[in-house]
Design a protein around this motif. Structure first.
Motif, short mmCIF file in Angstrom:
data_model
loop_
_atom_site.label_atom_id
_atom_site.label_comp_id
_atom_site.label_asym_id
_atom_site.label_seq_id
_atom_site.Cartn_x
_atom_site.Cartn_y
_atom_site.Cartn_z
N LEU A 1 0.73 -1.01 -0.06
CA LEU A 1 0.05 -0.05 -0.09
C LEU A 1 0.98 1.16 -0.03
O LEU A 1 0.58 2.23 -0.63
N TRP A 2 1.99 1.20 0.45
CA TRP A 2 2.83 2.32 0.70
C TRP A 2 3.46 2.61 -0.77
O TRP A 2 3.66 3.63 -1.02
N ASP A 3 3.93 1.53 -1.25
CA ASP A 3 4.50 1.50 -2.70
C ASP A 3 3.29 2.24 -3.62
O ASP A 3 3.54 3.00 -4.37
N ALA A 4 1.82 1.95 -3.43
CA ALA A 4 0.86 2.41 -4.12
C ALA A 4 0.93 3.85 -4.01
O ALA A 4 0.36 4.62 -4.76
N LEU B 1 -3.55 15.16 1.66
CA LEU B 1 -3.26 13.96 1.85
C LEU B 1 -4.34 12.95 1.33
O LEU B 1 -4.12 12.11 0.72
N LYS B 2 -5.58 13.44 1.73
CA LYS B 2 -6.65 12.65 1.40
C LYS B 2 -6.89 12.53 0.00
O LYS B 2 -7.40 11.59 -0.49
N GLU B 3 -6.61 13.43 -0.78
CA GLU B 3 -6.77 13.24 -2.30
C GLU B 3 -5.72 12.37 -2.79
O GLU B 3 -6.03 11.58 -3.70
N ILE B 4 -4.62 12.16 -2.27
CA ILE B 4 -3.56 11.36 -2.73
C ILE B 4 -3.95 9.86 -2.44
O ILE B 4 -3.96 8.83 -3.14
N PHE B 5 -4.47 9.77 -1.07
CA PHE B 5 -5.00 8.61 -0.91
C PHE B 5 -6.15 8.14 -1.58
O PHE B 5 -6.29 6.96 -1.87
N ALA B 6 -7.17 9.01 -1.86
CA ALA B 6 -8.05 8.49 -2.71
C ALA B 6 -7.87 8.26 -4.04
O ALA B 6 -8.18 7.29 -4.65
N ARG B 7 -6.94 8.98 -4.62
CA ARG B 7 -6.37 8.62 -5.82
C ARG B 7 -5.76 7.27 -5.98
O ARG B 7 -5.64 6.29 -6.82
N ALA C 1 -10.90 -4.49 -0.20
CA ALA C 1 -10.49 -4.31 1.10
C ALA C 1 -9.48 -3.61 1.38
O ALA C 1 -9.34 -2.43 2.09
N GLN C 2 -8.35 -3.61 0.32
CA GLN C 2 -7.15 -2.82 0.52
C GLN C 2 -7.61 -1.63 -0.06
O GLN C 2 -6.85 -0.54 0.62
N ALA C 3 -8.22 -1.34 -0.90
CA ALA C 3 -8.58 -0.06 -1.53
C ALA C 3 -9.30 0.88 -0.21
O ALA C 3 -9.21 1.86 -0.32
N GLN C 4 -10.13 0.20 0.22
CA GLN C 4 -10.97 0.74 1.08
C GLN C 4 -9.89 1.41 2.29
O GLN C 4 -10.14 2.33 2.89
N LYS C 5 -8.82 0.62 2.70
CA LYS C 5 -7.95 1.06 3.48
C LYS C 5 -7.11 2.02 3.07
O LYS C 5 -6.80 3.16 4.04
N LEU C 6 -6.75 2.11 2.02
CA LEU C 6 -6.07 3.35 1.42
C LEU C 6 -6.95 4.60 1.35
O LEU C 6 -6.48 5.67 1.91
#
Length: 404
Positions: free
Chosen positions: A169-172, A306-312, A325-330
């Motif tokens: 996820l950090w790599d994403a 921050l949230k815009e990057i996480f959402a993208r 599931a992992q997308a929801q975590k991001l």
């Protein structure tokens, strides 16, 4: 519900739980004055004040709107109902902010909640309110604390950090930043700022409040007395106005220099330079002659970036078919997730004492000025193990620019 503030929301009515014992230690004659006196205790701690104000405001609004009674009339039963309300604030159109960018407090779209609170957030809310009620009793304003009937002593569960980003996820996240468009000046500025902000928060383990309140001039260089090596540090003032030294690794300093050059500033900050750690995206030295430094971005502005990057990143994760599931975590990640991610990465590789001091879990005492040997060992350990590794992220197709 626009333009609601603590002062606006409090009624001047006296409630049935007002003390009649004659031992009042406050000049307050109304609930409004009493709660403002309690909030005044936190004037020197902006973060604590903001949290206390939010919890008091939510309760007072609920009491007045849903129960039609002032704070000083709330009963134990009322507060049991309020606790359940926090888990599902209804009606939602009255209490919950619409999805998307947060509305300002004077906007008619503003609401006290972003959504239902988690059980941990509910417990924290009740802790704050219990503290407020207990203080008002001690001050002789309330006859009793209705929350005291709910207090139970439970053994605290062992700490377990779950809000951090695993390696994939950090790599994403890094991949998302590297693929931001850079065709226009504004896009390039957005890219430079996002890359710097994530580097700063991860490599420095900073809280969002520390990004807002510290300055570029807090970076400084010091010589290792044993080897003569020159090392950069960030002197950060954090929670509780406690200061700590954060190793500014070679990688972090490269990112700092790149970011400053994108702003048309000198590569390194001047001693005591008052400029903010993160600039508005439209700011350039060429259009703002010295000493016209911009105001620091607000916590909300940093949060939006921050949230815009996480959402993208979450959106791309779903497009790649890698699982919801992992997308929801991001999508759920926040500033503090970055801090936990930094702590998790460090604790797996270096002495926990170095992690403790870098993240500021224990304050740096005045005598630490003499502990250069320990500090320099920590700097070497952090520099060797804690890397952003932008160059290790693979190429990916370009994407559209996030909003500001």
């Amino acid at each position: 519900m626009g333009e609601i503030t603590v002062i606006d929301a409090l009624s001047g009515r006296s409630g049935t739980n007002r003390s009649r014992a004659g031992n009042r230690q406050l000049a307050a004659d109304t609930d409004q004055q009493a709660v403002m006196a309690w909030l005044a205790r936190f004037a020197d701690s902006p973060n604590t004040l903001a949290n206390a104000r939010r919890e008091a405001e939510r309760l007072l609004l609920w009491a007045l709107i849903e129960r039609d009674k002032p704070l000083s009339s709330l009963t134990h039963e009322d507060l049991l109902i309020y606790r359940r309300f926090l888990a599902n604030p209804q009606p939602a159109d009255r209490w919950v902010m619409a999805p998307g960018r947060k509305a300002g407090r004077r906007d008619s779209r503003w609401r006290p909640f972003a959504g239902p609170l988690s059980e941990a957030s509910i417990r924290q809310s009740m802790v704050v309110l219990n503290s407020m009620m207990s203080w008002l009793v001690e001050a002789g304003y309330l006859a009793g604390n209705p929350l005291s009937l709910s207090r139970t002593r439970r053994k605290a569960p062992p700490p377990r950090i779950v809000r951090f980003l695993e390696a994939d996820l950090w790599d994403a996240i890094r991949q998302t930043i590297l693929t931001l468009p850079q065709e226009t000046p504004r896009q390039r500025a957005s890219y430079a700022r996002a890359r710097w902000l994530f580097s700063l928060m991860f490599l420095g383990g900073l809280r969002i409040s520390e990004v807002v309140h510290n300055i570029m001039g807090d970076f400084f260089m010091r010589s290792d007395p044993k080897t003569g090596a020159q090392r950069w540090w960030l002197q950060a003032t954090g929670k509780g106005d406690k200061a700590r030294l954060i190793p500014a690794t070679a990688e972090l300093m490269v990112e700092l220099m790149n970011y400053r050059r994108s702003l048309e500033l000198s590569a390194l900050p001047q001693p005591a330079e008052p400029s903010p750690l993160v600039f508005p995206v439209a700011w350039r030295r060429s259009t703002h002659p010295a000493p016209a430094w911009p105001e620091p971005l607000t916590r909300s502005a940093i949060h939006v970036i921050l949230k815009e990057i996480f959402a993208r990143a979450a959106e791309q994760w779903r497009r790649d078919g890698r699982g919801d599931a992992q997308a929801q975590k991001l999508a759920a990640a926040s500033a503090h997730w970055l801090r936990h991610t930094a702590g998790s990465n460090l604790s797996n590789q270096i002495d926990l004492k170095h992690v403790r001091d870098t993240l500021g879990h224990v304050s740096i005492a005045t005598t630490s000025i003499y502990l250069h040997g320990e500090d320099d060992a920590r700097h070497a350990a952090v520099s060797g193990a804690h890397r952003m590794r932008w160059d290790a992220v693979g190429d990916a197709p370009a994407a559209s620019s996030p909003g500001q």
